[in-house]
Design a protein around this motif. Structure first.
Motif, PDB file in Angstrom:
ATOM      1  N   GLN A   3      -2.914 -16.372 -11.111  1.00 40.21           N
ATOM      2  CA  GLN A   3      -1.933 -15.290 -11.123  1.00 40.21           C
ATOM      3  C   GLN A   3      -1.931 -14.582  -9.767  1.00 40.21           C
ATOM      4  O   GLN A   3      -2.965 -14.476  -9.111  1.00 40.21           O
ATOM      5  N   LEU A   4      -0.763 -14.098  -9.405  1.00 37.87           N
ATOM      6  CA  LEU A   4      -0.618 -13.321  -8.178  1.00 37.87           C
ATOM      7  C   LEU A   4      -0.143 -11.923  -8.535  1.00 37.87           C
ATOM      8  O   LEU A   4       0.805 -11.772  -9.311  1.00 37.87           O
ATOM      9  N   ALA A   5      -0.796 -10.943  -7.968  1.00 37.53           N
ATOM     10  CA  ALA A   5      -0.424  -9.549  -8.195  1.00 37.53           C
ATOM     11  C   ALA A   5      -0.043  -8.923  -6.867  1.00 37.53           C
ATOM     12  O   ALA A   5      -0.839  -8.921  -5.919  1.00 37.53           O
ATOM     13  N   GLU A   6       1.177  -8.419  -6.805  1.00 38.49           N
ATOM     14  CA  GLU A   6       1.707  -7.808  -5.577  1.00 38.49           C
ATOM     15  C   GLU A   6       1.746  -6.300  -5.717  1.00 38.49           C
ATOM     16  O   GLU A   6       1.890  -5.761  -6.816  1.00 38.49           O
ATOM     17  N   SER A   7       1.695  -5.626  -4.591  1.00 49.35           N
ATOM     18  CA  SER A   7       1.850  -4.177  -4.573  1.00 49.35           C
ATOM     19  C   SER A   7       2.299  -3.746  -3.183  1.00 49.35           C
ATOM     20  O   SER A   7       2.232  -4.527  -2.231  1.00 49.35           O
ATOM     21  N   GLY A   8       2.775  -2.520  -3.086  1.00 45.09           N
ATOM     22  CA  GLY A   8       3.078  -1.948  -1.790  1.00 45.09           C
ATOM     23  C   GLY A   8       4.541  -1.742  -1.478  1.00 45.09           C
ATOM     24  O   GLY A   8       4.880  -1.191  -0.433  1.00 45.09           O
ATOM     25  N   GLY A   9       5.426  -2.193  -2.344  1.00 47.89           N
ATOM     26  CA  GLY A   9       6.840  -1.985  -2.075  1.00 47.89           C
ATOM     27  C   GLY A   9       7.230  -0.525  -2.230  1.00 47.89           C
ATOM     28  O   GLY A   9       6.437   0.306  -2.662  1.00 47.89           O
ATOM     29  N   GLY A  10       8.459  -0.216  -1.848  1.00 44.55           N
ATOM     30  CA  GLY A  10       8.930   1.146  -1.992  1.00 44.55           C
ATOM     31  C   GLY A  10      10.170   1.408  -1.178  1.00 44.55           C
ATOM     32  O   GLY A  10      10.826   0.482  -0.684  1.00 44.55           O
ATOM     33  N   LEU A  11      10.473   2.688  -1.043  1.00 48.24           N
ATOM     34  CA  LEU A  11      11.646   3.144  -0.307  1.00 48.24           C
ATOM     35  C   LEU A  11      11.183   3.739   1.015  1.00 48.24           C
ATOM     36  O   LEU A  11      10.246   4.562   1.054  1.00 48.24           O
ATOM     37  N   VAL A  12      11.822   3.321   2.087  1.00 46.99           N
ATOM     38  CA  VAL A  12      11.437   3.805   3.413  1.00 46.99           C
ATOM     39  C   VAL A  12      12.690   3.949   4.253  1.00 46.99           C
ATOM     40  O   VAL A  12      13.702   3.255   4.023  1.00 46.99           O
ATOM     41  N   ARG A  13      12.644   4.838   5.205  1.00 43.85           N
ATOM     42  CA  ARG A  13      13.771   5.027   6.108  1.00 43.85           C
ATOM     43  C   ARG A  13      13.740   4.001   7.237  1.00 43.85           C
ATOM     44  O   ARG A  13      12.669   3.460   7.566  1.00 43.85           O
ATOM     45  N   PRO A  14      14.883   3.717   7.836  1.00 41.01           N
ATOM     46  CA  PRO A  14      14.902   2.776   8.973  1.00 41.01           C
ATOM     47  C   PRO A  14      13.914   3.204  10.060  1.00 41.01           C
ATOM     48  O   PRO A  14      13.797   4.398  10.369  1.00 41.01           O
ATOM     49  N   GLY A  15      13.213   2.223  10.582  1.00 41.10           N
ATOM     50  CA  GLY A  15      12.186   2.500  11.578  1.00 41.10           C
ATOM     51  C   GLY A  15      10.819   2.726  10.989  1.00 41.10           C
ATOM     52  O   GLY A  15       9.816   2.766  11.717  1.00 41.10           O
ATOM     53  N   GLY A  16      10.754   2.854   9.678  1.00 43.34           N
ATOM     54  CA  GLY A  16       9.488   3.098   9.012  1.00 43.34           C
ATOM     55  C   GLY A  16       8.679   1.835   8.798  1.00 43.34           C
ATOM     56  O   GLY A  16       9.083   0.731   9.205  1.00 43.34           O
ATOM     57  N   SER A  17       7.545   1.996   8.130  1.00 44.67           N
ATOM     58  CA  SER A  17       6.617   0.897   7.906  1.00 44.67           C
ATOM     59  C   SER A  17       6.175   0.849   6.456  1.00 44.67           C
ATOM     60  O   SER A  17       6.111   1.876   5.775  1.00 44.67           O
ATOM     61  N   LEU A  18       5.864  -0.339   6.005  1.00 46.88           N
ATOM     62  CA  LEU A  18       5.272  -0.577   4.696  1.00 46.88           C
ATOM     63  C   LEU A  18       4.305  -1.738   4.826  1.00 46.88           C
ATOM     64  O   LEU A  18       4.513  -2.626   5.666  1.00 46.88           O
TER      65      LEU A  18
END
Length: 120
Positions: A3-18
């Motif tokens: 199984q693969l578990a992902e995390s870390g997505g979200g909403l960010v403004r242009p120029g931002g980082s995730l």
């Protein structure tokens, strides 16, 4: 099964980082290649970045110089550091892993996807 578990997505403004992360678990003998794909609405899934067990990496032209893929020490985790994000990076990001299970059978597993939205 693996199984693969992902995390870390979200909403960010242009120029931002995730930073996205993905961890493989289950009956694993070895994880070889780990990849990040993305799929935007109305578009086909595309390969964003890949990492081999030997340390090689490759990137889509659209993300070169902005995204960085890396593996954790245990080699069953992959990260995607995304900088200078653009609205066109908006998509569901999927993790994919290839390797061998404990019984030496090949596995090719996918995560459930994590949404990344770049919006001003």
């Amino acid at each position: 099964q693996v199984q693969l578990a992902e995390s870390g997505g979200g909403l960010v403004r242009p120029g931002g980082s995730l930073t996205l992360s993905c961890t493989a678990s289950g009956s694993i003998f070895m994880v070889n290649g780990m990849r990040w794909y993305r799929q935007a609405p109305g578009k086909e899934r595309e390969l964003v970045a890949m990492s081999t067990s030997g340390g090689s990496t490759e990137y889509a032209d659209s993300v070169k110089g902005r995204f960085r893929i890396s593996r954790g020490d245990a080699q069953n985790t992959v990260y995607l550091q995304m900088n200078s994000l653009k609205p066109e990076d908006t998509a569901v990001y999927y993790c994919n892993a290839l390797g061998y299970q404990a019984n030496r059978e090949v596995f090719d597993s996918w995560g459930q996807g994590t949404q990344v939205t770049v919006l001003s």
